[in-house]
Design an enzyme around this catalytic site. Structure first.
Site, PDB file in Angstrom:
ATOM      1  N   LYS A  38       9.320 -15.809  -2.710  1.00 20.41           N
ATOM      2  CA  LYS A  38       9.290 -17.115  -3.164  1.00 20.41           C
ATOM      3  C   LYS A  38      10.220 -17.992  -2.809  1.00 20.41           C
ATOM      4  CE  LYS A  38       7.975 -17.076  -7.339  1.00 20.41           C
ATOM      5  NZ  LYS A  38       7.880 -16.798  -8.614  1.00 20.41           N
ATOM      6  N   ARG A 109      13.237 -18.603 -11.698  1.00 23.10           N
ATOM      7  CA  ARG A 109      12.209 -17.592 -11.525  1.00 23.10           C
ATOM      8  C   ARG A 109      12.420 -16.425 -10.738  1.00 23.10           C
ATOM      9  NH1 ARG A 109       6.742 -20.199 -11.741  1.00 23.10           N
ATOM     10  NH2 ARG A 109       7.081 -22.451 -12.188  1.00 23.10           N
ATOM     11  N   GLY A 118       3.628 -11.019 -12.070  1.00 26.38           N
ATOM     12  CA  GLY A 118       3.822 -10.666 -13.432  1.00 26.38           C
ATOM     13  C   GLY A 118       4.911  -9.478 -14.014  1.00 26.38           C
ATOM     14  N   MET A 120       8.345  -9.438 -13.236  1.00 27.18           N
ATOM     15  CA  MET A 120       9.730  -9.792 -13.523  1.00 27.18           C
ATOM     16  C   MET A 120       9.483 -11.178 -14.300  1.00 27.18           C
ATOM     17  SD  MET A 120      11.681  -8.550 -10.068  1.00 27.18           S
ATOM     18  CE  MET A 120      10.774  -9.437  -9.046  1.00 27.18           C
ATOM     19  N   ARG A 359       2.440 -18.059  -1.006  1.00 23.37           N
ATOM     20  CA  ARG A 359       2.573 -16.654  -0.667  1.00 23.37           C
ATOM     21  C   ARG A 359       1.470 -16.224   0.023  1.00 23.37           C
ATOM     22  NH1 ARG A 359       3.238 -13.966  -6.692  1.00 23.37           N
ATOM     23  NH2 ARG A 359       1.162 -14.243  -7.280  1.00 23.37           N
ATOM     24  N   HIS A 481      -8.468  22.114  -3.763  1.00 20.01           N
ATOM     25  CA  HIS A 481      -9.780  22.556  -2.918  1.00 20.01           C
ATOM     26  C   HIS A 481     -10.883  21.245  -2.901  1.00 20.01           C
ATOM     27  CE1 HIS A 481     -13.772  24.395  -2.378  1.00 20.01           C
ATOM     28  NE2 HIS A 481     -13.375  25.007  -1.145  1.00 20.01           N
ATOM     29  N   SER A 807      -2.273  23.086  17.069  1.00 16.50           N
ATOM     30  CA  SER A 807      -2.812  22.066  16.108  1.00 16.50           C
ATOM     31  C   SER A 807      -2.068  22.415  14.884  1.00 16.50           C
ATOM     32  CB  SER A 807      -4.335  22.399  15.803  1.00 16.50           C
ATOM     33  OG  SER A 807      -4.863  21.708  14.949  1.00 16.50           O
ATOM     34  N   CYS A 874      -4.456  18.813  12.192  1.00 10.28           N
ATOM     35  CA  CYS A 874      -5.898  18.720  11.349  1.00 10.28           C
ATOM     36  C   CYS A 874      -5.492  19.039   9.780  1.00 10.28           C
ATOM     37  CB  CYS A 874      -6.585  19.901  12.092  1.00 10.28           C
ATOM     38  SG  CYS A 874      -5.679  21.601  11.903  1.00 10.28           S
ATOM     39  N   TYR A 894      -3.829  13.731  19.434  1.00  6.20           N
ATOM     40  CA  TYR A 894      -5.012  13.344  18.426  1.00  6.20           C
ATOM     41  C   TYR A 894      -4.884  13.683  16.964  1.00  6.20           C
ATOM     42  CZ  TYR A 894      -6.312  18.351  18.047  1.00  6.20           C
ATOM     43  OH  TYR A 894      -6.220  19.558  18.261  1.00  6.20           O
TER      44      TYR A 894
END
Length: 915
Positions: A38, A109, A118, A120, A359, A481, A807, A874, A894
């Site tokens: 701000k 502020r 909202g 603070m 902002r 799972h 991997s 992976c 990858y």
């Protein structure tokens, strides 16, 4: 450095105050860390000549100083630095703070470097007392306005500074209670219907309430008021809601907030005054239209409080064309200057426009993507910046099925919201719920849409999961799972919904604390984005992107989102260097992965191929065989299934690489546990019930995760990997004859020593040579391993000698490295998060300081042995943007993730390359 800045710095020895006044400022937009968002943007707006009321920002360093030094302030802050900054505001406006004739009033502020709307505190109209309110009334010629400001100030100050704000929503704000009683007595509905006399009496009642609750009178000294308000703003950095918000959004507590003190301008001076909040583009859709709301004769909190219905900003063009034109011009200037969609707050005081804040605006995922695309097409930003603008997770909103929002809200309004669990698989699903995979399959055969509801899922539920629109579990976390498989399959999933009470025997689902009983077959709806479970059906539809990928007929004008999505994927492919593969076990998953841009399969879990139909029977026969001969006979039944599966995967992937993990889980996971199922199995394999039951019991392990599984299983029973390798190479030979030059990557799981890999590799090479001779076809293949055991990670220099690739299986590596069961971690990880033990769930985002060091060490040592050693990941972390950034930094080739995460991973990889 401006002279005023030098003066303030000279007084205190360190600069804590940054002024903005007279069309210039000490700071600018680049100073967010010091001035907060701000304060930095107020300074920037002043610098570019926008009408900003003068003021000053107390830096975030004061906040951190306050907490570090036991709530004491830097020397000279209140008796030198702040008075000097305040004097500049007084000079600018020709008013004095505390002047009984023409008082300067202030707003105070908060403003952290990251937007926390909202969370603070704010105090408006500061500086009013029994004398200055009369001076304000006289000077403005509007006593009602003056007493309205005083009433608002006392309520805000009493709530924020003096602590009269209710602790929770169950209690009533004492000020609101007084106000409502007064309005009811007068027979009015709106605050604006109260006259000056009414407001004077309400002020007196407010003051009496303060004395009653605090034992002290309301402070009359404006300077005492200012010190109290500044302290309250800094203390609000650590209020409960701010702490919760920071944790949810990964905002560090050490940042602190700045405090902005600014001259008040008044939107409540009458019908020529007003206030509003607007966005320079539509924050929901991204459409390039001025979007917002305003109220006349109001102050800022009125717009968001809901006590009055705000008006659409488009109406202001008719009501006050001049002000609207000024706002529209500011809208354009801000977008041109910041090159982004901005959120603005403004006040109109007697026909004069002032800017109170700007902002970068919060927006939906859809809006974010559209705005970045449009701004690139408009020349405001380039394609690299467009990629940087999009958080990868925002792409999910373009891929998931969605509920009709009107229908969903209507269902909630009618009390159909049952419970809320973990939003483990985003999207929306609706259907009739069933408790077993068999029941789900029967329902699908009847043409029903199905929700599979389980206490927790197991691999044996795989078919039911694949048939279900969504999955709901009572137990399990974000990496359970159910969650893992659901994400891979692109299924909606709500996991760990502890308020469910599932009774399989009665076929009933109850909700804790509610007099609700649902019967198997009743309709349920799951919102995987929010974790909400709703009774009954809610209509869903494919997202536009998925509709195009699924070849649903859409005219170009009906698929504008697809056009934008496709362009972002093309840009991502242009800049990223990290490849993205998919975790896929079935041909349809592989086909989806290719459509979504996957560059191969990074993990095929072969155990998922053994469930269902004759396959599971043959698998169980193999497990329960008396000797190797019996196992081989059973494996011969499985060979055609495996070969067909691998052929299907290879055909779907073309010439893209496919990494296939040999059988990994403990054998008991494939076996039935209920007597009725054991009896049925005994009949199928021609053995007595008692013998089969005893054999199953003998296979029990105290810790199956660390028992006979992975490479250990293949070493003890080499006929198992021999069958799988035969199926892989035979399928590769067949696909090569079809014209695809596939290179299978055979992955050995759970190695901890190089010797385990060497023994298994000998089996692989022996079978591969034999098959290629039989097929009279040569194919290339690689043999590597999954690094998922800490010992393997720290001996990677040895293991690399026998491996073509690594991997990283970060699911198990995290479990073993942390000594935590991922399926049980939900019992303590939320508390760990509250204690800042982990910033993020380590099963969702790589623990970089711990597990990440193992990966980094392994990659370094492996590449020192083999310079071109292929490295990938992976585990589920392969679809997490923060983990992808880490993988990029340590040089992996990858990442592999579930198919529906591929666009997210591609965008994350592109952003890494553009850092």
């Amino acid at each position: 450095m401006p002279t005023s800045q030098l003066n303030i710095q000279a007084q205190s020895g360190k600069q804590y105050i940054y002024s903005f006044a007279g069309g210039s400022a000490d700071g600018d937009a680049s100073m967010k860390n010091l001035l907060g968002g701000k304060g930095a943007n107020l300074a920037e707006m002043a610098n570019i000549g926008l009408p900003v009321p003068p003021g000053f920002t107390i830096s975030t360093e004061v906040c951190t100083y306050l907490y570090d030094k036991g709530k004491s302030y830097p020397e000279g802050l209140f008796d030198k630095d702040i008075p000097e900054a305040l004097k500049k505001v007084e000079t600018e406006l020709g008013k004095r703070f505390g002047d009984p004739d023409d008082p300067l009033l202030l707003s105070v502020r908060s403003g952290a470097r990251a937007s926390m709307p909202g969370m603070m505190d704010t105090i408006l109209n500061l500086g009013l007392n029994e004398k200055t309110v009369e001076g304000l009334a006289e000077k403005s010629g509007n006593p009602r306005f003056a007493w309205d400001c005083y009433r608002r100030f006392i309520q805000m100050y009493g709530d924020v500074v003096l602590g009269l704000r209710p602790a929770d929503s169950k209690h009533i704000d004492p000020f609101e209670e007084i106000l409502e009683k007064w309005k009811n007595a007068l027979g009015v509905r709106l605050d604006t219907e109260l006259d000056a006399g009414d407001l004077r009496e309400i002020v007196n009642a407010y003051k009496a309430a303060i004395r009653e609750h605090t034992g002290k009178p309301f402070p009359e000294d404006p300077h005492e008021q200012l010190r109290g308000a500044i302290g309250a703003v800094f203390e609000s950095w650590n209020n409960e809601r701010a702490i919760v918000y920071r944790k949810l959004n990964h905002i560090p507590g050490y940042w602190g907030t700045a405090c902005n003190v600014q001259a008040m301008v008044f939107g409540n001076m009458g019908e020529a005054s007003g206030t509003g909040v607007a966005f320079t583009r539509d924050a929901a859709s991204g459409e390039n239209v001025f979007y917002g709301e305003y109220l006349m004769n109001a102050q800022g909190e009125d717009v968001v409080a809901g006590t009055r219905t705000p008006l659409k900003i488009a109406r202001l063009e008719k009501e006050n064309p001049d002000i609207y034109r000024q706002l529209d011009d500011i809208r354009t200037r801000l977008e041109q200057h910041y090159r982004d969609m901005m959120d603005i707050e403004f006040t109109i005081e007697n026909g004069k426009l002032f800017m109170l804040q700007c902002r970068v605006g919060k927006r939906t995922g859809l809006a974010a993507i559209r705005i970045a695309y449009d701004m690139c097409m408009e020349g405001l930003i380039d394609e690299k910046e467009a990629l940087r603008r999009i958080e990868p997770e925002q792409l999910n909103q373009l891929l998931r099925p969605v509920f009709d929002l009107g229908e969903k809200q209507a269902a909630i309004d009618r009390g159909r919201l049952l419970a809320t669990g973990l939003n483990a698989g985003p999207g929306a699903a609706t259907g009739n719920f069933y408790f077993t995979a068999a029941a789900a399959e029967d329902a699908r055969n009847r043409g029903e849409q199905v929700i599979l509801v389980r206490i927790e899922t197991s691999p044996e539920d795989i078919k039911g999961m694949s048939l279900a629109e969504g999955i709901l579990t009572e137990r399990g976390g974000m990496t359970s799972h159910a969650a893992l498989v659901a994400r891979q399959m692109g299924k909606v999933c709500v996991a760990g919904c502890g308020s469910l009470q599932i009774d399989y025997k009665k076929g009933e689902l109850r909700i804790e604390g509610k007099d609700i009983v649902l019967k198997e077959g009743d309709a349920l709806s799951l919102d995987g984005a929010t974790g909400e479970v709703i009774a009954g059906e809610i209509r869903t539809r494919n997202s536009e992107v998925i509709a195009v990928l699924a070849d649903e007929t859409l005219a170009p004008e009906d698929a504008p989102v697809w056009k934008i999505f496709d362009q972002f994927m093309r840009w991502s492919d242009k800049y990223r260097t990290l490849q993205v593969r998919a975790n896929a076990d079935q041909p349809d998953q592989a086909e989806l992965a290719v459509r979504l841009g996957g560059e191969g399969i990074g993990l095929c879990r072969t155990e998922h191929m053994f469930f269902g139909g004759d396959r599971i029977d043959a698998m169980r026969e193999m497990i329960l065989a008396d000797d190797a001969t019996g196992r081989r006979l059973a494996l011969e039944k499985l060979l055609p299934y495996q070969r067909e599966d691998f052929y299907g995967l290879f055909r779907a992937m073309g010439s893209r690489p496919v990494t296939i993990r040999l059988l990994d889980p403990p054998l008991h996971e494939f076996l039935p546990q209920e007597n009725s199922e054991i009896e049925e199995l005994a009949g199928k394999i021609g053995k007595p019930f008692g013998e089969v039951k005893k054999r199953i019991e003998n296979l029990h392990e105290f810790n199956p995760m660390l028992g006979l599984r992975g490479c250990r299983l293949g070493i003890i029973h080499p006929e198992i990997p021999a069958m799988q390798v035969r199926a892989i190479i035979e399928a590769a030979c067949c696909i090569k004859k079809d014209g695809h030059d596939i290179v299978p990557e055979i992955m050995v799981p759970l190695v901890s020593t190089v010797r385990e890999l060497e023994i298994t590799s000998e089996i692989i090479h022996k079978i591969a040579r034999r098959v290629m001779a039989e097929q009279e076809t040569g194919v290339q293949y690689l043999v590597g391993t999954m690094i998922e055991v800490p010992r393997a990670a720290i001996t990677s220099d040895e293991i690399a000698k026998a491996a073509d690739f690594f991997s990283y299986g970060t699911n198990d590596l995290t479990q073993m490295g942390l000594g935590m069961s991922r399926d049980d971690s939900g019992q303590f990880l939320p508390a760990y998060h509250n204690y800042d033990i982990f910033d993020r769930n380590p099963f969702e985002s790589i623990d970089i300081d711990g597990i990440g060091r193992l990966l980094k060490l392994s990659a370094k040592e492996g590449r020192e042995v083999k310079k071109n050693l292929k490295l990938g990941i992976c585990g589920e972390h392969g679809g997490d943007p923060a983990s992808i950034e880490f993988c990029y930094k340590i040089g992996l080739n990858y990442v592999s993730c579930s198919p529906f995460r591929i666009p997210v991973a591609k965008l994350a990889a592109a952003r890494c390359a553009l850092m």
